[in-house]
Scaffold this motif. Sequence first.
Motif, PDB file in Angstrom:
ATOM      1  N   ASP A 163       0.803  -1.219   0.000  1.00  0.00           N
ATOM      2  CA  ASP A 163       0.000   0.000   0.000  1.00  0.00           C
ATOM      3  C   ASP A 163       0.840   1.275   0.000  1.00  0.00           C
ATOM      4  N   GLU A 164       2.060   1.200   0.564  1.00  0.00           N
ATOM      5  CA  GLU A 164       2.842   2.418   0.782  1.00  0.00           C
ATOM      6  C   GLU A 164       4.233   2.375   0.155  1.00  0.00           C
ATOM      7  N   LEU A 165       4.551   1.339  -0.607  1.00  0.00           N
ATOM      8  CA  LEU A 165       5.905   1.147  -1.146  1.00  0.00           C
ATOM      9  C   LEU A 165       5.831   0.702  -2.597  1.00  0.00           C
ATOM     10  N   ALA A 166       6.697   1.277  -3.447  1.00  0.00           N
ATOM     11  CA  ALA A 166       6.686   0.910  -4.866  1.00  0.00           C
ATOM     12  C   ALA A 166       8.073   1.024  -5.464  1.00  0.00           C
ATOM     13  N   LEU A 167       8.320   0.198  -6.479  1.00  0.00           N
ATOM     14  CA  LEU A 167       9.456   0.391  -7.370  1.00  0.00           C
ATOM     15  C   LEU A 167       9.036   1.367  -8.462  1.00  0.00           C
ATOM     16  N   VAL A 188      11.198   3.375  -4.444  1.00  0.00           N
ATOM     17  CA  VAL A 188      12.544   2.834  -4.597  1.00  0.00           C
ATOM     18  C   VAL A 188      12.880   2.855  -6.084  1.00  0.00           C
ATOM     19  N   PRO A 189      13.843   3.668  -6.511  1.00  0.00           N
ATOM     20  CA  PRO A 189      14.135   3.793  -7.937  1.00  0.00           C
ATOM     21  C   PRO A 189      14.909   2.597  -8.486  1.00  0.00           C
ATOM     22  N   ILE A 190      14.684   2.317  -9.756  1.00  0.00           N
ATOM     23  CA  ILE A 190      15.505   1.360 -10.483  1.00  0.00           C
ATOM     24  C   ILE A 190      16.112   2.088 -11.675  1.00  0.00           C
ATOM     25  N   SER A 191      17.150   1.518 -12.259  1.00  0.00           N
ATOM     26  CA  SER A 191      17.849   2.172 -13.368  1.00  0.00           C
ATOM     27  C   SER A 191      17.057   2.035 -14.673  1.00  0.00           C
ATOM     28  N   GLU A 192      17.430   2.852 -15.653  1.00  0.00           N
ATOM     29  CA  GLU A 192      16.778   2.762 -16.956  1.00  0.00           C
ATOM     30  C   GLU A 192      16.995   1.391 -17.583  1.00  0.00           C
ATOM     31  N   SER A 193      18.194   0.841 -17.435  1.00  0.00           N
ATOM     32  CA  SER A 193      18.466  -0.467 -18.044  1.00  0.00           C
ATOM     33  C   SER A 193      17.570  -1.539 -17.449  1.00  0.00           C
ATOM     34  N   GLU A 194      17.318  -1.473 -16.139  1.00  0.00           N
ATOM     35  CA  GLU A 194      16.420  -2.441 -15.506  1.00  0.00           C
ATOM     36  C   GLU A 194      14.976  -2.198 -15.930  1.00  0.00           C
ATOM     37  N   LEU A 196      13.983  -1.000 -18.735  1.00  0.00           N
ATOM     38  CA  LEU A 196      13.826  -1.477 -20.107  1.00  0.00           C
ATOM     39  C   LEU A 196      13.723  -2.995 -20.187  1.00  0.00           C
ATOM     40  N   LYS A 197      14.153  -3.676 -19.129  1.00  0.00           N
ATOM     41  CA  LYS A 197      13.936  -5.128 -19.032  1.00  0.00           C
ATOM     42  C   LYS A 197      12.550  -5.444 -18.476  1.00  0.00           C
ATOM     43  N   LEU A 198      11.738  -4.389 -18.295  1.00  0.00           N
ATOM     44  CA  LEU A 198      10.371  -4.475 -17.780  1.00  0.00           C
ATOM     45  C   LEU A 198      10.333  -5.018 -16.355  1.00  0.00           C
ATOM     46  N   ALA A 199      11.318  -4.582 -15.544  1.00  0.00           N
ATOM     47  CA  ALA A 199      11.370  -5.023 -14.158  1.00  0.00           C
ATOM     48  C   ALA A 199      10.171  -4.538 -13.354  1.00  0.00           C
ATOM     49  N   CYS A 200       9.599  -3.381 -13.723  1.00  0.00           N
ATOM     50  CA  CYS A 200       8.416  -2.884 -13.015  1.00  0.00           C
ATOM     51  C   CYS A 200       7.136  -3.592 -13.444  1.00  0.00           C
TER      52      CYS A 200
END
Length: 253
Positions: A163-167, A188-194, A196-200
């Motif tokens: 509810d309160e946390l997201a990538l 919590v940020p992830i990199s552009e390369s990740e 683009l691997k559709l990690a989100c």
Amino acid sequence: MNPKENPVDRTLAMYQWNRLKLAIECAGGYVHVMEPHGGDHLPDMVFAADGAFIRGKKAYLGNSIFNERKDERNFYQAWLQKHGYETFGSLDFSFEGEGDARWVGQNQSKLVCGVGNRTDARVLDDLKQKLKSDDQDDFKVIPLKVVDPKFFGLDTCFCPLDDELALWYPDALDQDSQKRLKQEMELVPISESEALKLACDAVVIGKTVILNKGAAETEKTLKRLGYTPEFVDLSEFVKSGGSAKCLTLTLSL
């Protein structure tokens, strides 16, 4: 998206789809399968997240900007009505369903919606009105403008873990949207390369996060946050720009 130069292996795609279904079930989820009888002309209908957005037993139907996907709406409407959902949806504005809209906050108190690429911001008022049960059943709508064309849907750059946390991959959104979202939850940020691997583009069930294979940095991040990443090879679907979350629509049963 380029069937002549990079065609989909249908046999492998079916295997991968079944592996995703099994991973969801092993994590404690239950999967309903919508058999698209008569929908052979709609290959993108496999991306079920775009079909609707659900709250309780109400379903606001998607309305794709692409003519090739327009008829998907009829299949989702029929399936949802058969399973006890009240369906709504405007044909005046484009809306990418759960591909652009996600619940966050306790008891679905906040609706985060990506606008700008495939969802028209003008749909938000109608979306809120139709999904409310009564005047007391209110929720906050948080529009986010998606500005990077590589991340066409919100599910490619934003993944609520609870509810309160997201990538998220912040640079897919404009500066105002980034500031707005930071005020609403922990990110919590992830990199552009990740990204683009559709990690989100992941399915979250409890503490299990099911995502396409290859996102090694995100794997470390999830483990640090107390989550268990479960990788599934979804290469055939990635060819069309979708991964685990794109392939599923969250229901209220």
